[in-house]
Scaffold this active site. Sequence first.
Site, mmCIF file in Angstrom:
data_model
loop_
_atom_site.group_PDB
_atom_site.id
_atom_site.type_symbol
_atom_site.label_atom_id
_atom_site.label_comp_id
_atom_site.label_asym_id
_atom_site.label_seq_id
_atom_site.Cartn_x
_atom_site.Cartn_y
_atom_site.Cartn_z
ATOM 1 N N GLU A 50 -9.386 -52.746 -15.475
ATOM 2 C CA GLU A 50 -9.548 -53.268 -16.838
ATOM 3 C C GLU A 50 -9.713 -52.051 -17.731
ATOM 4 O O GLU A 50 -10.797 -51.463 -17.789
ATOM 5 C CB GLU A 50 -10.801 -54.157 -16.934
ATOM 6 C CG GLU A 50 -10.732 -55.446 -16.162
ATOM 7 C CD GLU A 50 -9.673 -56.391 -16.687
ATOM 8 O OE1 GLU A 50 -9.230 -56.243 -17.844
ATOM 9 O OE2 GLU A 50 -9.269 -57.274 -15.922
ATOM 10 N N CYS B 284 -12.960 -53.256 -25.833
ATOM 11 C CA CYS B 284 -11.602 -52.979 -25.345
ATOM 12 C C CYS B 284 -10.600 -53.877 -26.065
ATOM 13 O O CYS B 284 -9.494 -53.466 -26.360
ATOM 14 C CB CYS B 284 -11.517 -53.150 -23.842
ATOM 15 S SG CYS B 284 -12.204 -54.690 -23.258
HETATM 16 O O1 TXE Z 1 -15.010 -43.957 -19.751
HETATM 17 P P1 TXE Z 1 -14.725 -43.631 -18.247
HETATM 18 P P2 TXE Z 1 -16.076 -43.361 -20.739
HETATM 19 C C1 TXE Z 1 -12.539 -46.102 -23.245
HETATM 20 C C2 TXE Z 1 -13.033 -45.836 -24.660
HETATM 21 C C3 TXE Z 1 -13.991 -44.727 -24.444
HETATM 22 C C4 TXE Z 1 -13.311 -43.926 -23.372
HETATM 23 C C5 TXE Z 1 -14.216 -43.037 -22.556
HETATM 24 O O2 TXE Z 1 -11.968 -45.413 -25.467
HETATM 25 O O3 TXE Z 1 -14.186 -43.959 -25.551
HETATM 26 O O4 TXE Z 1 -12.744 -44.912 -22.540
HETATM 27 O O5 TXE Z 1 -15.370 -43.748 -22.122
HETATM 28 C C6 TXE Z 1 -16.973 -43.987 -14.161
HETATM 29 N N1 TXE Z 1 -13.996 -42.110 -10.435
HETATM 30 N N2 TXE Z 1 -13.278 -47.165 -22.608
HETATM 31 O O6 TXE Z 1 -16.158 -41.881 -20.640
HETATM 32 O O7 TXE Z 1 -14.727 -42.182 -17.969
HETATM 33 C C7 TXE Z 1 -18.023 -43.687 -15.189
HETATM 34 O O8 TXE Z 1 -19.172 -43.123 -14.575
HETATM 35 C C8 TXE Z 1 -14.655 -43.277 -10.492
HETATM 36 C C9 TXE Z 1 -12.718 -48.474 -22.679
HETATM 37 O O9 TXE Z 1 -17.321 -44.143 -20.542
HETATM 38 O O10 TXE Z 1 -13.496 -44.388 -17.912
HETATM 39 C C10 TXE Z 1 -18.248 -45.065 -15.800
HETATM 40 O O11 TXE Z 1 -19.098 -45.843 -14.954
HETATM 41 N N3 TXE Z 1 -15.413 -43.624 -11.551
HETATM 42 C C11 TXE Z 1 -13.343 -49.376 -21.700
HETATM 43 C C12 TXE Z 1 -16.853 -45.677 -15.786
HETATM 44 O O12 TXE Z 1 -16.126 -44.938 -14.814
HETATM 45 C C13 TXE Z 1 -15.499 -42.761 -12.573
HETATM 46 C C14 TXE Z 1 -14.792 -49.271 -21.531
HETATM 47 C C15 TXE Z 1 -16.126 -45.597 -17.120
HETATM 48 O O13 TXE Z 1 -16.008 -44.247 -17.502
HETATM 49 C C16 TXE Z 1 -14.831 -41.519 -12.561
HETATM 50 C C17 TXE Z 1 -15.227 -47.898 -21.447
HETATM 51 C C18 TXE Z 1 -14.050 -41.205 -11.422
HETATM 52 N N4 TXE Z 1 -13.351 -40.074 -11.323
HETATM 53 C C19 TXE Z 1 -14.479 -46.924 -22.021
HETATM 54 N N5 TXE Z 1 -15.094 -40.889 -13.721
HETATM 55 C C20 TXE Z 1 -12.959 -50.832 -21.818
HETATM 56 N N6 TXE Z 1 -11.947 -51.241 -21.050
HETATM 57 O O14 TXE Z 1 -13.583 -51.593 -22.520
HETATM 58 C C21 TXE Z 1 -15.899 -41.689 -14.443
HETATM 59 N N7 TXE Z 1 -16.157 -42.825 -13.762
#
Ligand code: TXE
Length: 491
Positions: free
Chosen positions: A240, A274
Amino acid sequence: MTAIDAGALPRFATLDPVTGEEIDTFPVDDERSVREKVDRARRASAAWDRLGHAGRRQLLLAWRRVMARRLPEIIALMERENGKVKADALIEMTAALTHLDWAARHSGKVLRRRRVPSGLLMANQYATVEYRPFGVIGVIGPWNYPVHTPLGSLAYALAAGNAVVFKPSEYTPAIGAWLADTFAEAVPGHDVLVLATGDGGTGAALCTACVDKIAFTGSARTGARVLAACAPSLTPVLLELGGKDALVVAADADVDAAVESALWGACSNAGQSCAGIERVYVAAPVYERFLGRCAERARELRAGTDFGPVTMPGQLDVIRRHIDDALARGGRAVVGGPESVRPPYVLGPVVLADVPEDSAAVREETFGPVLVVNRVADAEEGVERANASAYGLGGAVFARRGGLRLAERMRTGMVSVNDVLSFPAVPSLPFGGRGASGFGRIHGPDGLREFTVPKAVTRKLFDVPLTVSSYARGAKDMQRLQRLVTFINSR
Ligand code: TXE
């Protein structure tokens, strides 16, 4: 995430995004501890599966009741750790509890064994399909909807009979811990919701810890990393990811209603949704009216009252870059502008107009209370522009006539007609996108099946006077089969 070395595992602090005050500290689970937690969940999973749908329904409804009773507590924590205003926290909890209730009540009906027709040629077989749990699901959650979004996986995975290891975002571990804590209170003796805390490293460790499926919510970039980490072990993933949702306003639309929805879709949860509205394409005959009314209403909204701060400090740089880029390319700031970005807030909605389609504010996820309003000849062109995005999560159409036809043409997983963001609150509807918004579905019957393996079983009822799948067959059997196949398929 602030690292603090203490005890066996290092700990990190979670902070209030407004004051910067420390709320609590949590361990950074490493590869070994994540693996231990997956083993723990696996040991608990068999008894959970054996409870059956009726047994799990009782326990999941008990969890729902505990959460409902402790609602003021979680709302206060969401305000503190996530920065949400009370209304946004309450709306999130309303939707989350609705989904938990739906998943608990419907898993049996959707997933239990059912007989399916076996067809003329296999009429001697009793055929059934049943949706069996995978075993252990790894859920990696985001911070923007720290209850509703992970619960879209947790509730459905648990209802389907799986155990879960849940890694909340490093920005909202206390909210994640509250979920695990309320589950333990409501469902003692079933260790099937196991919490793992930490940053991306912990998430990465979960991907390679022998879980049976990963359900990930986050950015497209990290989603691709998760997919790559799961590839060597062929662990299936549900992704997602983000969105760049558009609202299309037709010439015959109720313009005032469209303005209200556009602003709420853009600003609720401080734009950190999102499926939030980030672009509006307005048919030329009503463009000026829409923009005028939108500017008027946007000037009345305030950060701190109508929406909260930006949870993740780094996001403010993204928001400012998008505004600067839009203006540098010839777009107009109708309300607010770069000066609206004042950490930890975007002070009020920023409304940008006539922004070139190749700008970052049109192409990339902004994730802040910023709305791009562009003029199109008609709603058809609006849909075309809406579809010219790498993302394909949700969207909205405002039209008095032909709204459903326009909705059909949107290249997204979900669309609201004459409303915004209504689909995530309908529990029987699947939630998910296409393209850079990911794949797989949470919510509804599709969301339940997502956490299961379809199991096909046939039981032979009687012998037929035609031997085919045995070497006892003779030439006559083959001749009869050929006649039969020709007859059946010539009808
Ligand atoms: O997201 P990440 P972040 C978008 C939104 C936001 C940007 C960055 O634009 O500004 O993403 O947000 C875990 N392997 N969305 O930095 O990095 C991390 O610890 C496995 C849209 O928060 O994608 C967290 O629990 N997991 C979105 C989760 O992934 C890993 C909602 C999300 O982090 C990982 C959030 C790895 N290598 C952000 N690296 C929506 N769909 O609504 C990080 N994580």
